[in-house]
Scaffold this motif. Structure first.
Motif, mmCIF file in Angstrom:
data_model
loop_
_atom_site.group_PDB
_atom_site.id
_atom_site.type_symbol
_atom_site.label_atom_id
_atom_site.label_comp_id
_atom_site.label_asym_id
_atom_site.label_seq_id
_atom_site.Cartn_x
_atom_site.Cartn_y
_atom_site.Cartn_z
ATOM 1 N N ASP A 56 0.819 -1.212 0.000
ATOM 2 C CA ASP A 56 0.000 0.000 0.000
ATOM 3 C C ASP A 56 0.854 1.262 0.000
ATOM 4 O OD1 ASP A 56 -2.377 1.377 -0.120
ATOM 5 O OD2 ASP A 56 -2.733 1.342 2.035
ATOM 6 N N LYS A 110 -7.875 8.513 2.425
ATOM 7 C CA LYS A 110 -8.084 7.087 2.697
ATOM 8 C C LYS A 110 -9.166 6.840 3.736
ATOM 9 C CE LYS A 110 -5.479 2.861 3.664
ATOM 10 N NZ LYS A 110 -4.117 2.295 3.983
ATOM 11 N N THR A 143 -1.168 9.002 -4.075
ATOM 12 C CA THR A 143 -1.468 8.011 -3.030
ATOM 13 C C THR A 143 -2.384 8.571 -1.947
ATOM 14 O OG1 THR A 143 0.581 8.618 -1.885
ATOM 15 C CG2 THR A 143 0.673 6.748 -3.401
ATOM 16 N N HIS A 166 -8.155 9.042 -3.025
ATOM 17 C CA HIS A 166 -8.737 7.750 -3.380
ATOM 18 C C HIS A 166 -10.071 7.966 -4.090
ATOM 19 C CE1 HIS A 166 -5.777 6.566 -0.453
ATOM 20 N NE2 HIS A 166 -6.037 5.290 -0.615
ATOM 21 N N LEU A 171 -12.637 1.468 -2.455
ATOM 22 C CA LEU A 171 -11.923 2.736 -2.489
ATOM 23 C C LEU A 171 -10.458 2.466 -2.809
ATOM 24 C CD1 LEU A 171 -12.634 5.739 -1.925
ATOM 25 C CD2 LEU A 171 -11.724 5.411 0.384
ATOM 26 N N LYS A 172 -9.981 3.026 -3.920
ATOM 27 C CA LYS A 172 -8.614 2.770 -4.363
ATOM 28 C C LYS A 172 -7.885 4.089 -4.570
ATOM 29 C CE LYS A 172 -9.728 -1.566 -6.732
ATOM 30 N NZ LYS A 172 -9.760 -2.266 -8.033
ATOM 31 N N PRO A 173 -6.573 4.117 -4.355
ATOM 32 C CA PRO A 173 -5.812 5.341 -4.633
ATOM 33 C C PRO A 173 -5.887 5.664 -6.119
ATOM 34 C CG PRO A 173 -4.329 3.498 -4.189
ATOM 35 C CD PRO A 173 -5.708 3.027 -3.846
#
Length: 390
Positions: free
Chosen positions: A193, A324, A364, A367, A374-376
């Motif tokens: 991550d 995040k 990064t 998101h 939920l993704k960067p």
């Protein structure tokens, strides 16, 4: 575990990096020695088996040798039930001197068959790992890291006389202090991550459907989890590399090597273990090319502006991005900038402003919802690279 890790890797296709400038070209099977028994389990004693292999012919040795546990008597739980511990003859040695001679002999052969830029991994417990470490240093190996595999679900200490033994140690070594070696730094950072991978790994012990059993009994008492081998190979080998396991057991190394597109050779004297390993590896499915391909290094990755993702439709204007923990949110504008209430800026500048920080890596930090999770936004950038690379 392997399936979860695979999904992370598939997001970021890229070239692997090499510590100390090792070549990046994958091994061409046609260039390998013709007498190398790829995809085979060599029967019999591992030392004799390795002596039959060509010198400087393998890229990595992963060894899970006998630990010489020195167990005395049976171990029972508080309810009186028997604990399935390691009591096999292959783990018994007359003395430390006998064990040391055995260790020196197999490590000597491992060093001979390794390429000058190859790597050695050895796993053990407090019973043996310090003796192994001293011997491999005496033979000229250079220790790069010791990795603590912290077991998420260790066996308790039933007698209550010691701390629960909740970890094992892996030694990763190169052929010498100035030797080149493979380390896919970027792949490990992405797997973790976007944080540097540390030397303490939390992974469960082998269990569930992964644990091989016959008539309700474990086929092998010390079967290692595939997730552990997956991380080792992803970090320190490339597609097409040859991995040798002198203590093959039930074939964890071979199964993971097959999935990741690595070649493998095993040595195993127990016919029951070897039979289970062959059946297991036959069932292992290779990953497709996009999943095997790992991340670009920071130096070699193509530069992609956030605005490119917006103008090509990968992230639509009006989309909402979050930090995040979803404490901050911003809206994507048509020019690739973000706005949050009355504050706007680039993905990096706005992230820094909202946190009151001097700088921010927007790739990064921000998101976006993608396929239900939920993704960067960097994950979307890597998908874009995958779709547009030549």
């Amino acid at each position: 575990m392997v399936q979860l890790l695979t999904r992370e890797v598939a997001l970021k296709p890229a070239r692997t990096t090499k510590a100390r400038a090792r070549k990046v070209a994958p091994v061409d099977r046609a260039d390998l020695p013709r007498d190398l028994p790829l995809g085979q389990i060599i029967p019999g004693d591992c030392i004799q088996a390795m002596r039959a292999l060509p010198s400087a012919s393998v890229d990595m040795v992963f060894a899970d040798p006998p630990y010489n546990l020195q167990l005395g008597g049976d171990l029972a739980r508080p309810d009186g039930s028997h604990v399935d511990a390691v009591t096999n003859d292959w783990d018994k040695f007359d003395s430390f001197a006998t064990y040391d001679r055995f260790t020196r002999e197999w490590l000597t052969e491992a060093r001979r068959v390794l390429k000058p830029d190859g790597g050695l991994w050895v796993i053990g417990s407090y019973h043996n790992i310090f003796r192994v470490g001293a011997i491999l240093q005496d033979l000229g190996f250079w220790i790069l890291n010791d990795i603590v595999w912290r077991k998420a679900n260790p066996m308790p200490n039933f007698k209550g006389t010691r701390f629960t033994n909740a970890h094992e140690t892996l030694i990763w070594a190169s052929m010498g202090e100035k030797a080149k070696y493979t380390f896919n730094y970027r792949a490990m950072k992405t797997l973790n991550d976007e944080l540097q991978m540390r030397s303490d790994w939390v992974l469960p012990i082998c269990g569930g459907p992964e644990r091989l059993k016959k008539d309700g009994t474990k086929v092998h008492p010390t079967q290692k989890p595939e997730g552990l081998l997956y991380r080792v190979m992803l970090a320190t080998t490339n597609k097409g590399d040859v991995v040798l396991d002198p203590f093959f057991g039930t074939g964890t190394t071979g199964a993971v090597a097959k999935r990741l597109g690595r070649e493998w050779i095993g040595c195993e004297r127990d016919t029951v273990y070897a039979e289970a390993a062959r059946a297991r590896i036959d069932m292992a499915l290779e990953l497709d090319e996009s999943a095997i391909t790992t991340m670009h290094s920071a130096r070699s990755a193509p530069k992609v502006a956030f605005g490119t993702l917006v103008e090509t439709g990968w992230i639509a204007p009006g989309s909402v991005v979050f930090d995040k923990k979803r404490r901050l949110r911003a809206t994507v504008r048509a020019d690739g900038s973000l706005i949050s209430d009355a504050v706007d800026g680039s993905i990096h500048a706005l992230g820094a402003k909202l946190q009151g920080a001097p700088s921010c890596n927007g790739w990064t930090f921000w998101h976006i919802e993608h396929e239900g999770t939920l993704k960067p936004i960097d994950a979307i950038r890597q998908l874009y690279l995958l779709a547009t690379e030549d």
